[in-house]
Design a protein around this motif. Structure first.
Motif, short mmCIF file in Angstrom:
data_model
loop_
_atom_site.label_atom_id
_atom_site.label_comp_id
_atom_site.label_asym_id
_atom_site.label_seq_id
_atom_site.Cartn_x
_atom_site.Cartn_y
_atom_site.Cartn_z
N ILE A 35 6.83 13.39 9.20
CA ILE A 35 5.77 13.71 10.15
C ILE A 35 6.26 13.59 11.59
CG2 ILE A 35 3.83 13.09 8.64
CD1 ILE A 35 3.57 10.52 10.27
N VAL A 75 11.27 5.06 10.12
CA VAL A 75 11.05 5.71 11.41
C VAL A 75 11.82 5.00 12.51
CG1 VAL A 75 8.84 6.75 10.83
CG2 VAL A 75 8.88 4.47 11.79
N LEU A 92 3.79 3.96 -7.59
CA LEU A 92 2.82 3.07 -8.22
C LEU A 92 3.39 2.47 -9.51
CD1 LEU A 92 -0.42 5.14 -7.66
CD2 LEU A 92 0.50 3.30 -6.28
N ASN A 141 0.83 -1.21 0.00
CA ASN A 141 0.00 0.00 0.00
C ASN A 141 0.86 1.26 0.00
OD1 ASN A 141 0.97 -0.40 2.55
ND2 ASN A 141 -0.95 -0.04 3.61
N PRO A 142 1.71 1.40 -1.03
CA PRO A 142 2.50 2.65 -1.08
C PRO A 142 1.57 3.83 -1.27
CG PRO A 142 2.67 1.47 -3.15
CD PRO A 142 1.93 0.57 -2.22
N PHE A 143 2.00 5.00 -0.77
CA PHE A 143 1.23 6.21 -1.03
C PHE A 143 1.38 6.57 -2.50
CE2 PHE A 143 2.73 7.04 3.46
CZ PHE A 143 1.52 6.68 4.04
N PRO A 144 0.37 7.19 -3.09
CA PRO A 144 0.51 7.63 -4.49
C PRO A 144 1.42 8.84 -4.59
CG PRO A 144 -1.69 8.15 -3.67
CD PRO A 144 -0.97 7.43 -2.56
N LYS A 145 2.64 8.68 -4.12
CA LYS A 145 3.65 9.74 -4.17
C LYS A 145 4.90 9.12 -4.77
CE LYS A 145 2.10 11.40 0.41
NZ LYS A 145 1.67 12.78 0.34
N ARG A 161 9.73 1.99 4.00
CA ARG A 161 8.97 3.08 4.61
C ARG A 161 8.80 2.83 6.10
NH1 ARG A 161 3.07 3.70 2.22
NH2 ARG A 161 2.80 1.76 3.35
N ALA A 162 8.53 1.56 6.46
CA ALA A 162 8.37 1.23 7.88
C ALA A 162 9.70 1.37 8.61
CB ALA A 162 7.81 -0.19 8.02
N PHE A 216 8.11 9.87 4.29
CA PHE A 216 6.86 10.29 4.94
C PHE A 216 6.93 10.19 6.46
CE2 PHE A 216 2.62 9.67 6.62
CZ PHE A 216 1.88 10.63 5.97
N GLY A 217 7.30 9.01 6.96
CA GLY A 217 7.34 8.82 8.41
C GLY A 217 8.31 9.77 9.10
#
Lengths: 249, 312
Positions: free
Chosen positions: A111, A162, A144, A95-99, A158-159, A107-108
């Motif tokens: 934020i 962080v 994507l 489920n990658p972000f559409p970025k 991505r995980a 991303f992590g």
């Protein structure tokens, strides 16, 4: 080695319907723990209790304790954002972000107010997830545009970005082809020296290949848990043996 | 039926009956086609009329003057036919109402899709959509008799007819268009993306602003464009509240006139058939039609691009 999680008398209800019954188990630090069982046995539900993902779903009720490093994460004064920040998750379907690829990994850290060098961090995470060589020339292309297996490794990167202590994986290979699956399993074995990994899988061979410990669930109850090799060779419970030998599932 | 089979009765229908049925089906198809054709033919008819009378207009006024003159005074002498002041008025109302509707509409869309419980959503969403059902003449009347006096209490040099109160009323009118369509776009963002962000320690607001809104961005843009094109085409509110003074100004406190406002004014006045003033409303109508058509095409293009982006 100590325990990352100590689960005590955990019960989970979806509305009136109980899906986990009195689960008691320990999950070892810096090891791979596999949770196996037929579909609907509550293994994903258990995994989602470990980072309080159920908070987001109305109608889910959790009783009992999940102690993470000795602290019950369901205590009132625990911040679920903090928990999810320290306990990463990789989902069943990529489920990658559409970025862009870069922005997905960044991303992590962004934020959570990361102050270091973002470029270095992204590269390090992509290397850890064995994706760097494939994407280094197109970091700003859409995530994507990657294949399913690459997307799943991106989600892992991505995980990792962080710098969590635990990585929860919910059937991470179920949407992948055999080659991508093998790559992901190699990665899991590499990562376990630094992270606690909890892996939900319906694939017993996968559990056998990567897990140090395995827990077998059936109808919302923990039937048996132990070192993977021992359990696969000599299951103590009849139900476990029947499941492992493919009598049902 | 089952009994008939069980009893072995002959289930075939007579050839005559079958032919009759075929004829009936053909007629039904023709009737339905006709229903569809009515609106297509109407559109074609409108465009044709617009074009014919616009051509009439441009036989008396040059296209150059129409596009560059900075005065629009077809009803007084000396007559000027520069569309710019009317375009300016329309632009002012479009921008002003977007400034009202975008934050409020987007805010309520984010609330409804990310924060509200199912029960609240079921009550609030239809309530919001009622706003879209209020006749625009009521909004116009409301702007003139309530919003303007209220504003005049705080803003001294506000004219009785002014762009500001029209902007507010039009803005409120188009909130449901913005909120409803953007909420649809946000709800369509897969749950798995939200979970991915939550699993990284994101707060609800971060998930909404950094994941859901960007993922639904094209849908939101399309919603805004459609809402603004409604504002551009809106006539009763601006005719009642914004005044009838075409001018090149960006000051919302003054009286202005929009393209639609001018058409209303001329249509209800006593302008002689066949005069250049009469034809001017067709030229303005054509300009309006082209502006909204361009915006709708642009919105469609954005939506299509967005759908392809999701599929890739």
């Amino acid at each position: 080695m100590g325990n990352a999680f100590e689960i005590r008398n955990l019960n989970v209800y979806y509305g009136q319907h109980q899906v986990l019954y009195d689960v008691n188990m320990n999950i070892r630090e810096r090891a791979v723990t596999a949770i196996i069982g037929p579909s609907g046995c509550g293994k994903s539900t258990l995994l989602r209790c470990l980072n309080r993902m159920h908070d987001l779903q109305p109608g889910v009720r959790v009783t009992g304790e999940v102690r993470f490093k000795g602290r019950n994460i369901y205590d009132d004064d625990v911040d679920p954002m903090e928990i999810r920040y320290r306990i990463g998750m990789v989902f069943q379907k990529p489920n990658p972000f559409p970025k862009s690829i870069f922005e997905n990994v960044a991303f992590g850290p962004r934020i959570n107010g990361y102050r270091g060098n973002l470029n270095e961090l992204v590269e390090r995470c992509l290397r850890q997830a064995a994706l760097w060589d494939e994407v280094k020339d197109r970091l700003h292309a859409s995530a994507l545009s990657l294949s399913g297996g690459q997307q799943q490794r991106l989600c892992l990167a991505r995980a990792l970005a962080v710098e969590p202590e635990v990585i929860l994986m919910d059937e991470p290979a179920s949407a992948l082809d055999p080659i991508s699956t093998a790559k992901l399993e190699d990665l899991i074995l590499e990562l376990k020296s630094r992270y606690t990994i909890v892996l939900v899988t319906h694939n017993m061979q996968q559990a056998g290949r990567v897990a140090d410990e395995t827990a077998f669930f059936l109808n919302g109850r923990l039937i048996e848990m132990g070192p993977t090799r021992e359990m696969f060779a000599n299951p103590r419970e009849k139900k476990t043996e029947e499941y492992l030998t493919g009598r049902f599932g | 039926m089952a009994n008939a089979v069980a009893e072995g009765r002959d289930l075939r229908v007579s050839p005559r009956w079958r032919d009759a049925q075929k004829r009936r089906e053909r007629w039904i198809a023709r009737l339905l086609l006709l229903a569809g054709l009515v609106s297509v033919l109407t559109t074609v008819g409108i465009v044709l009329t617009l074009t014919v009378d616009t051509v009439q207009f441009f036989q008396q006024v040059s296209l150059w003057e129409f596009l560059t003159d900075d005065k629009w005074t077809p009803l007084f002498t000396p007559k000027h036919f520069g569309i710019l002041p009317l375009l300016n008025g329309t632009f002012l109302v479009a921008v002003g109402s977007a400034l009202v509707a975008v934050p409020l509409g987007l805010g309520s869309a984010i609330y409804l899709s990310e924060y509200a419980s199912d029960r609240v959503r079921r009550v609030v969403k239809p309530l919001l959509e009622i706003l879209a059902g209020i006749p625009t003449v009521v909004y116009g009347y409301f702007a003139l008799t309530y919003i303007t006096p209220l504003l005049r209490r705080y803003i001294e040099n506000l004219e009785v007819f002014n762009a500001l109160s029209a902007c507010i009323a039009v803005g409120v009118m188009i909130i449901p268009t913005v909120s409803s369509l953007s909420e649809d776009a946000m709800v369509a963002v897969p749950r798995s993306l939200r979970e991915a962000a939550y699993a990284l320690g994101a707060t609800r607001l971060e998930v909404a602003l950094k994941v859901v809104v960007p993922a639904a961005f094209s849908g939101i843009v399309a919603a805004i464009i459609l809402a603004v094109s409604r504002a551009v085409g809106e006539s009763m509110i601006v005719a009642l509240a914004a005044g009838s003074t075409p001018k090149l100004t960006l000051n919302p406190l003054e009286s202005i006139q929009t393209m639609t406002g001018f058409i209303v004014q001329v249509s209800q006045g006593d302008v002689g058939y066949g005069t250049v003033e009469y034809y001017s409303i067709y030229a303005v109508g054509m300009a309006l039609f082209l502006v909204t058509l361009a915006m709708n095409l642009f919105a469609r293009w954005v939506v299509r691009r967005y759908q392809e982006g999701v599929r890739a």
